[in-house]
Scaffold this motif. Structure first.
Motif: not given
Length: 106
Positions: A12-13, A19-20, A46-47, A52-59
């Protein structure tokens, strides 16, 4: 929803609004539909995925999402058992009523 996707290993980014909004309006047609919106938002990702940095969830968030999913799974399976019991009950009542009506009609 984002936490659920991340918890299941989906990438997920975050796509910034500029950008949109910079997307060419005529490139995807005049009518806005869900599929066209996905194309407009997804094309830059995709290009150039490195922008775009991916989202990361906390543990902790992952643990909470997994607990919620297991709770909902148990809840839904309980509801399915109740509905199945009601179907069996209604089927028994229906067959008993058919027997009563068939005897009274003859």
């Amino acid at each position: 929803m984002l936490a659920l996707l991340v918890a299941h290993g989906q990438r997920v980014v975050c796509v910034p609004g500029y950008t949109v909004h910079r997307a060419p309006p005529g490139a995807y047609g005049s009518e806005s539909t869900g599929a066209r919106d996905v194309c407009v938002i997804g094309a830059p990702v995709l290009m150039r995925p490195e922008n775009f940095a991916p989202l990361k969830a906390s543990p902790e968030l992952n643990m909470m999402v997994r607990a919620l999913i297991s709770y909902r799974t148990g809840f839904i399976s309980g509801r399915v058992r109740v509905v199945n019991r009601l179907c069996v009950l209604v089927d028994g009542v229906r067959s008993a009523l058919e027997g009563v009506f068939c005897r009274s009609a003859s």
